[in-house]
Design a protein around this motif. Structure first.
Motif, PDB file in Angstrom:
ATOM      1  N   VAL A 191      80.202  53.688  25.915  1.00 13.14           N
ATOM      2  CA  VAL A 191      79.418  55.355  25.513  1.00 13.14           C
ATOM      3  C   VAL A 191      78.892  55.519  26.829  1.00 13.14           C
ATOM      4  N   GLY A 192      78.599  56.347  26.643  1.00 12.27           N
ATOM      5  CA  GLY A 192      78.099  57.350  27.901  1.00 12.27           C
ATOM      6  C   GLY A 192      76.592  56.506  28.664  1.00 12.27           C
ATOM      7  N   ALA A 193      75.667  57.283  29.167  1.00 11.08           N
ATOM      8  CA  ALA A 193      74.433  56.662  29.633  1.00 11.08           C
ATOM      9  C   ALA A 193      73.474  55.593  28.409  1.00 11.08           C
ATOM     10  N   LEU A 194      73.245  54.779  28.668  1.00 14.07           N
ATOM     11  CA  LEU A 194      72.360  53.759  28.054  1.00 14.07           C
ATOM     12  C   LEU A 194      71.157  53.239  28.634  1.00 14.07           C
ATOM     13  N   ILE A 195      70.218  53.949  28.533  1.00  9.52           N
ATOM     14  CA  ILE A 195      69.129  54.627  28.867  1.00  9.52           C
ATOM     15  C   ILE A 195      67.708  54.038  27.781  1.00  9.52           C
ATOM     16  N   ALA A 196      67.177  52.715  28.919  1.00 10.17           N
ATOM     17  CA  ALA A 196      65.806  51.815  28.343  1.00 10.17           C
ATOM     18  C   ALA A 196      64.925  51.980  28.988  1.00 10.17           C
ATOM     19  N   VAL A 197      63.761  52.174  27.591  1.00 11.91           N
ATOM     20  CA  VAL A 197      62.624  53.417  28.076  1.00 11.91           C
ATOM     21  C   VAL A 197      61.524  52.187  27.825  1.00 11.91           C
TER      22      VAL A 197
END
Length: 342
Positions: free
Chosen positions: A171-177
């Protein structure tokens, strides 16, 4: 036997005189060693949401939550083959009952699975939420290099991140919110590339700074191929529901939004991006049976570290304190631990 008793929103206690269940045909009895507090349990605890789906009533009228647990088989009902007393198992019940010394579990591949050697009861009690995450990943059909956003990095969202890494997806960015620094820190340790605190500014703007902004005939996006909504809607949280923000973030074409988090009430959404970008919105509830086994295999092989996600442990007698802790800013996964005393 001892059992938790959910009385009303905000009120839960431990009882010591609940009737021990007897197995019906096709059931086994599990002596529970560890039981997790689920996000759905917290929705119920805060507002009564899903109460009819999350408790099992004893003959005394006690309403016992708990649907993700691990323990040892101590009794077999009529017609049960292939299982034995003393066998270590993960149990998943459709309607609670697991926050007790003993619980009846139907024998089927969705609700009962053997624990491999080397996996502790505590870790095994997190099998069901990891399997939930694995199903979400399967449904999302992630493509090589896509940027991913995970809203809500409690035990479910953290499992999505762990599952993506354990499956070796490129994957590219794996962003947690999230809004809790402790959960965002855990997400980075689990494999997220970036952490975004929703309290520190507009989520779209923060993510757009990471991934870039794309504009076109279909509107504006933050170049996100897949959004996992593990948060849903929590009444006391300010700002738009994550689903609305997901529609802003998602790619101008071909995006997928997988919704898992529960909704504590009706919501009002700005849906124009749904028409303009035409993303696929998928609901996800549960898992395939093989994903229960895959989750345990990941633990046994060391591909995922579930123990690091258990932030608090409480005795069943302290169930009220356990629920209070699960609602705290520093909580990841809270586990109730039992012993053999009745």
């Amino acid at each position: 036997m001892r059992a938790a008793d959910f009385i009303d929103p905000g009120t839960i206690c431990a009882r010591t005189n609940a009737s021990r269940p007897e197995p019906l045909a096709g059931e086994i009895i599990v002596q529970v060693a560890a039981c997790g507090i689920c996000g759905s349990d917290m929705h119920m605890f805060r507002s009564g949401t899903y109460r009819d789906k999350l408790i099992r009533q004893t003959p005394e009228g006690y309403q016992v939550p708990g649907h993700e647990f691990a323990g040892t088989i101590v009794a077999l009902g009529p017609g049960v083959d292939g299982w034995a007393n003393g066998q270590r198992v993960v149990g998943v019940t459709g309607q609670g009952g697991g926050m007790a010394d003993y619980v009846a579990v139907p024998v089927n591949p969705y609700q009962l699975v053997a624990i491999p050697d080397g996996v502790s009861f505590e870790d095994a009690a997190t099998t069901e939420p990891l399997a939930d995450g694995l199903q979400m990943i399967r449904k999302a059909n992630i493509l090589t290099g896509e940027n991913i956003v995970v809203f809500g990095v409690g035990i479910i969202g953290l499992g999505v991140i762990q599952g993506i890494r354990a499956r070796g997806l490129d994957v590219g960015a794996l962003i947690a919110v999230d809004v809790h620094p402790a959960r965002l820190e855990a997400a980075l340790k689990a494999g997220a590339t970036h952490a975004v605190n929703a309290r520190e500014g507009d989520v779209f703007d923060q993510i757009g700074t990471i991934t870039g902004i794309e504009q076109g005939y279909s509107g504006t996006s933050a170049r996100i191929g897949v959004v996992f909504d593990c948060a849903g809607y929590i009444r006391h949280m300010p700002g738009p529901p994550p689903l609305e923000t997901a529609l802003r973030l998602i790619d101008l074409a071909g995006g997928r939004i997988v919704c898992f988090g529960g909704f504590e009430d009706r919501v009002t959404l700005e849906l124009s991006p749904l028409i303009q970008k035409a993303p696929t919105i998928l609901g996800s509830n549960g898992y395939a049976p093989e994903e229960l086994g895959e989750a345990l295999a990941m633990m046994a092989s060391g591909k995922v570290d579930r123990g690091s996600l258990i932030s608090h442990r409480f005795a069943l007698d302290d169930v009220a304190a356990a629920f209070a802790a699960q609602g705290g800013a520093d909580a990841l996964k809270v586990i109730l631990k039992m012993d053999s005393a009745e």
